[in-house]
Design a protein around this motif. Structure first.
Motif, PDB file in Angstrom:
ATOM      1  N   PHE A 159       0.816  -1.210   0.000  1.00 27.07           N
ATOM      2  CA  PHE A 159       0.000   0.000   0.000  1.00 27.07           C
ATOM      3  C   PHE A 159       0.850   1.260   0.000  1.00 27.07           C
ATOM      4  N   CYS A 160       0.337   2.315  -0.602  1.00 23.34           N
ATOM      5  CA  CYS A 160       0.942   3.623  -0.425  1.00 23.34           C
ATOM      6  C   CYS A 160       0.532   4.145   0.950  1.00 23.34           C
ATOM      7  N   PHE A 161       1.151   5.232   1.350  1.00 14.93           N
ATOM      8  CA  PHE A 161       0.935   5.823   2.664  1.00 14.93           C
ATOM      9  C   PHE A 161      -0.550   6.087   2.977  1.00 14.93           C
ATOM     10  N   GLY A 162      -1.267   6.654   2.013  1.00 13.51           N
ATOM     11  CA  GLY A 162      -2.675   7.013   2.240  1.00 13.51           C
ATOM     12  C   GLY A 162      -3.558   5.786   2.426  1.00 13.51           C
ATOM     13  N   VAL A 163      -3.301   4.768   1.631  1.00 17.88           N
ATOM     14  CA  VAL A 163      -4.104   3.544   1.706  1.00 17.88           C
ATOM     15  C   VAL A 163      -3.800   2.796   3.015  1.00 17.88           C
ATOM     16  N   CYS A 214      -7.249  10.529   2.141  1.00 16.28           N
ATOM     17  CA  CYS A 214      -5.793  10.671   1.984  1.00 16.28           C
ATOM     18  C   CYS A 214      -5.423  12.152   2.134  1.00 16.28           C
ATOM     19  N   PRO A 215      -4.418  12.453   2.958  1.00 20.20           N
ATOM     20  CA  PRO A 215      -4.035  13.860   3.150  1.00 20.20           C
ATOM     21  C   PRO A 215      -3.646  14.541   1.838  1.00 20.20           C
ATOM     22  N   LEU A 216      -3.165  13.776   0.883  1.00 24.76           N
ATOM     23  CA  LEU A 216      -2.784  14.379  -0.403  1.00 24.76           C
ATOM     24  C   LEU A 216      -4.013  14.760  -1.217  1.00 24.76           C
ATOM     25  N   VAL A 217      -5.088  14.010  -1.036  1.00 21.21           N
ATOM     26  CA  VAL A 217      -6.358  14.364  -1.691  1.00 21.21           C
ATOM     27  C   VAL A 217      -6.907  15.628  -1.032  1.00 21.21           C
TER      28      VAL A 217
END
Lengths: 273, 273
Positions: free
Chosen positions: B11-15, B95-98
């Motif tokens: 997983f990436c960080f957000g997931v 996700c914080p990037l979203v």
């Protein structure tokens, strides 16, 4: 010889405005009339102004009386301060589009952006803009890594649009926050586009303009890219007949400070070859 | 079969953050635990959460009690309002990037920019961002002429960087004032770059990820561009042995919501072929 002539014959708006301002002032002025630096980047026109008694002075410090015309490319902030302090009469012939670059750059800097000017470091326009930013800006002629995250991007008005947009693209890809004012002037863009089109259609291209003219240099680059048989000339005197051996179709392109007469004269000479 | 595996397994960080938030809450929660829409775009993971008793609910109106987890892609503003009005406990797994896309877009709009989101109109992330802008924004998947002069540009986090930068470049060339936040997430960029590299080196590419996963689709596009022998699969069950006839080297690439075990399993199967 067949000639394909530029649609853009004669001065651009900023150059015409500056020359007219100068001539009008000369006709009515009492005292001496100076331009600080050459008014435009065309030697023939500057010589004509000199012949009318308009003095080209390079140093603001040396002007003590009369009226001073600020050149189309803009002068440096320090020079303006010297002139104002002396209480001289000032006529501002700075091209409004150059002033726009300056204004956008100043407001970007005030809003906390690192200002990046795409252009030539040694061009008077860039020097002028830089001085009004207290030299707190970066001048780029190609992409480079930059300190800071927030970039405020402007272009020298005579910059190649494709180059400017590519540098912007690269900065975006590298993750900078980028705020872009495309200050490449419309006439420059249209002339560059036309230069591209004409250069494709002909056997040989003549690009007419002053030796110091940046926009003429850009036109020459555009032409040369499309057609290796491209020559930059100032007047009909620079034409060398052997260029035309075996050629049938010649393109004529001109910079924004090239007088219409020069284009017409060259056209006449080339047609007779 | 030789296998070249992605460096980005798991997983990436957000997931990861979202899945851990969910599992932790389930372990300690008293009431019912809901996710509003599928937590991530991976059916196997969502099925596993369901097996633990976590309920996937599509309509905020139907949730009356318990705790609601907001999906990684973000939910729509109206949905959030419904949940808040009901006084439900909310865990935000967006996700914080979203959220960054949303925040940049909101501030651009407040500053008078016409907001343009480069992305897929039907993607939940884009729908979420749009809703927080009261739908006052334009979604583009390619360059189009836009009304207005001042454009505030952001990207769906999983957008292809090159595509985003090209749209920005085009807007700049067309003379818009453009302010750009490159919100394509770093992991997405690195995975796309790696996908390009791996796809060049191998005879066949397997791209692993959920059917609804946008970032997996983009990886597949990148792979397919470099290597026509590219296949998108969800699990080892989708593998068809005849793909591998005459092939020697297989590339394995995975989307950001593909569990590490799935990649390892597929690697094992392919090696044994």
């Amino acid at each position: 010889m067949e000639v394909v002539k530029t649609r853009y014959v004669g001065f651009c708006f900023g150059v015409r405005r500056a020359v007219e301002l100068c001539l009008k002032e000369k006709a009515s002025a009492k005292g001496t009339l100076y331009t600080l630096g050459p008014l435009i980047h065309n030697e023939q026109v500057v010589e004509r102004l000199k012949a009318l008694g308009i003095i080209v002075e390079e140093a603001a410090e040396r002007i003590e009386e009369g009226t001073v015309v600020l050149r189309t490319h803009g002068i440096r902030k320090e020079e303006e301060l010297v002139l104002r302090k002396k209480g001289l009469r000032i006529l501002d012939a700075t091209c409004p589009l150059v002033k726009r670059v300056r204004e956008h750059a100043i407001s970007l800097r005030q809003e906390g952006y690192k200002v990046v000017i795409v252009g030539r470091e040694d061009h008077p326009e860039v020097k002028s803009v830089l001085s009004y930013l207290d030299n707190d800006a970066i001048v780029l002629s190609q992409y480079e890594r930059i300190r800071g995250r927030r970039i405020g991007l402007v272009a020298q008005t005579t910059e190649e649009l494709g180059k400017f947009a590519n540098i912007a693209k690269r900065l975006i890809e590298e993750g900078y926050e980028v705020r872009v004012f495309n200050t490449v002037c419309m006439v420059t863009r249209l002339r560059q586009r036309e230069a591209r089109e004409i250069s494709k259609q002909v056997d040989l291209v003549l690009v007419l303009g002053g030796k110091a003219s940046s926009n003429t240099d850009k036109l020459y680059n555009v032409a040369k890219n499309e057609n290796p048989c491209s020559y930059k000339i100032e007047t009909k005197a620079d034409i060398e007949p052997e260029w035309f051996k075996g050629k049938r179709k010649v393109g004529l392109i001109a910079g924004t400070s090239t007088p219409g007469e020069v284009v017409e004269e060259v056209a006449r000479v080339v047609k007779s070859l």
